[in-house]
Enzyme design. Structure first.
Site, PDB file in Angstrom:
ATOM      1  N   GLU A   3       0.824  -1.225   0.000  1.00  0.00           N
ATOM      2  CA  GLU A   3       0.000   0.000   0.000  1.00  0.00           C
ATOM      3  C   GLU A   3       0.853   1.268   0.000  1.00  0.00           C
ATOM      4  O   GLU A   3       0.560   2.259   0.662  1.00  0.00           O
ATOM      5  CB  GLU A   3      -0.977  -0.022   1.175  1.00  0.00           C
ATOM      6  CG  GLU A   3      -1.975  -1.169   1.084  1.00  0.00           C
ATOM      7  CD  GLU A   3      -2.808  -1.373   2.340  1.00  0.00           C
ATOM      8  OE1 GLU A   3      -2.913  -0.427   3.155  1.00  0.00           O
ATOM      9  OE2 GLU A   3      -3.357  -2.478   2.507  1.00  0.00           O
ATOM     10  N   GLU A   7      -5.369  -8.501   0.259  1.00  0.00           N
ATOM     11  CA  GLU A   7      -6.206  -8.226   1.431  1.00  0.00           C
ATOM     12  C   GLU A   7      -7.601  -7.904   0.935  1.00  0.00           C
ATOM     13  O   GLU A   7      -7.778  -7.042   0.063  1.00  0.00           O
ATOM     14  CB  GLU A   7      -5.687  -7.029   2.241  1.00  0.00           C
ATOM     15  CG  GLU A   7      -4.395  -7.277   2.971  1.00  0.00           C
ATOM     16  CD  GLU A   7      -4.022  -6.092   3.853  1.00  0.00           C
ATOM     17  OE1 GLU A   7      -4.936  -5.405   4.369  1.00  0.00           O
ATOM     18  OE2 GLU A   7      -2.816  -5.855   4.033  1.00  0.00           O
TER      19      GLU A   7
END
Length: 346
Positions: free
Chosen positions: A173, A277
């Site tokens: 991320e 995720e």
């Protein structure tokens, strides 16, 4: 081992959803699905592309080489989880999930801080499971200065000692503002991230850690949403990346296509994809079960997706959502149907 730490979910929740993507690249199209044109609580399920178009890997060469040490298997997807359930040790949670699903998860997701000793074993991990190690990063200059070379080399040797194919997801991320290894907290410098990713891989290769598949895993949308922070600016290059991953959660009733199609369009023609995720908030009624069903259908429609990893926990600090899939009977049944489907039989 430390817990995951801040997910960045708060920042995700504040971000508005991008528009649903319409057309696939010709190279990333796939066969039709049986639910084309149906709707759910999360909105319409996008119709499948035409069946006459080629596999997204038609020009990718030898399929056996895709994915590195953890190879991509055409038509199959590994189902995994980050698993943390209240009142249970990890081995107890594994046994509980096995009883519910009639199977083990194939990817075991664990999180480590930058100075942690990366694992040489994971207690209670199913025998056939693939570890996915998400390793936090420091600021870029701490790597590129050479000050962390010994730490990196030691981490490589420990992962090598796992003696099984392992996914390594360093600095995930990075296109968000919430982590110190993101471009935003490093003078808006995506190229610095690229240099760090390559630097780590070269040290791991020098240490002979050839059981590692390298996972590059941006967030589904960038924050800040500015040109310099586009996810592709952080891509280290095909030579350094084995799997392309992406994080995306159903926070505001985003469809799976909204979350994952932009990255699928860009990389499915030459890299296996994984949802590193994923989880769904309960928006009332059967919305969570419906979203899980839609997600399963979404993966079934997109053959370049070779893995999906659920954030299966109700213990995440500072965030009220129970991302575990069994919050109600309907959601449990929907997840079990996905877990036992042919698509997730890898």
């Amino acid at each position: 081992m430390t817990r995951r730490g801040l997910l960045g979910l708060g920042a995700l929740g504040a971000a508005s959803a991008a528009g649903v993507v319409g057309m696939w690249k010709a190279a990333a199209r796939q066969t039709p699905n049986t639910i084309s044109g149906t709707t759910s609580a999360t909105g319409p399920v996008e119709p499948a592309p035409p069946s006459a178009t080629p596999s997204p890997f038609a020009a990718a060469g030898d399929l056996a080489k895709l994915g590195g040490a953890v190879p991509f298997t055409a038509g199959k997807a590994l189902l995994g989880s980050y698993l943390g359930l209240k009142g249970m040790s990890y081995p107890e949670a594994v046994k509980y999930r096995r009883k519910q699903l009639g199977r083990d998860h194939r990817i075991v997701h664990v999180f480590y801080a930058w100075p942690d000793r990366l694992p040489t074993s994971i207690e209670g991990m199913p025998k056939k499971a693939v570890p996915m190690v998400s390793w936090r990063g420091p600021k870029y200059d701490k790597i590129l200065s050479g000050d962390s070379d010994d730490l990196i080399a030691a981490a490589a040797r420990r992962i090598k000692e796992l003696d099984r194919p392992t996914m390594l997801r360093w600095g995930w991320e990075m296109n968000g503002r919430w982590y110190e290894w993101g471009g935003f907290q490093n003078k808006r410098n995506p190229e610095g991230y690229v240099k760090c990713f390559r630097y780590l891989r070269e040290i791991f290769d020098d240490q002979g850690a050839d059981n590692v598949s390298w996972v590059w895993s941006p967030n589904w949308n960038s924050s800040p949403d500015e040109d310099w922070n586009r996810m592709e600016a952080y891509y280290p290059g095909d030579k350094y990346v084995d799997w392309v991953g992406v994080s995306g959660y159903n926070l505001h009733q985003e469809s799976p296509a909204t979350l994952f199609d932009p990255i699928y369009q860009r990389y499915a023609s030459h890299k296996p994809l994984m949802i590193t995720e994923v989880g769904s908030k309960d928006h009332g009624g059967t919305t969570k079960a419906d979203w899980i069903t839609d997600f399963s259908a979404y993966v079934a429609q997109r053959p370049a997706i070779g893995a999906a990893v659920w954030f299966d926990t109700d213990t995440h600090p500072n965030y009220p959502e129970a991302w575990r899939f069994d919050t109600d009977p309907q959601s449990t049944a929907a997840y079990r149907a996905m877990a036992t489907s042919a698509r997730f039989s890898a």
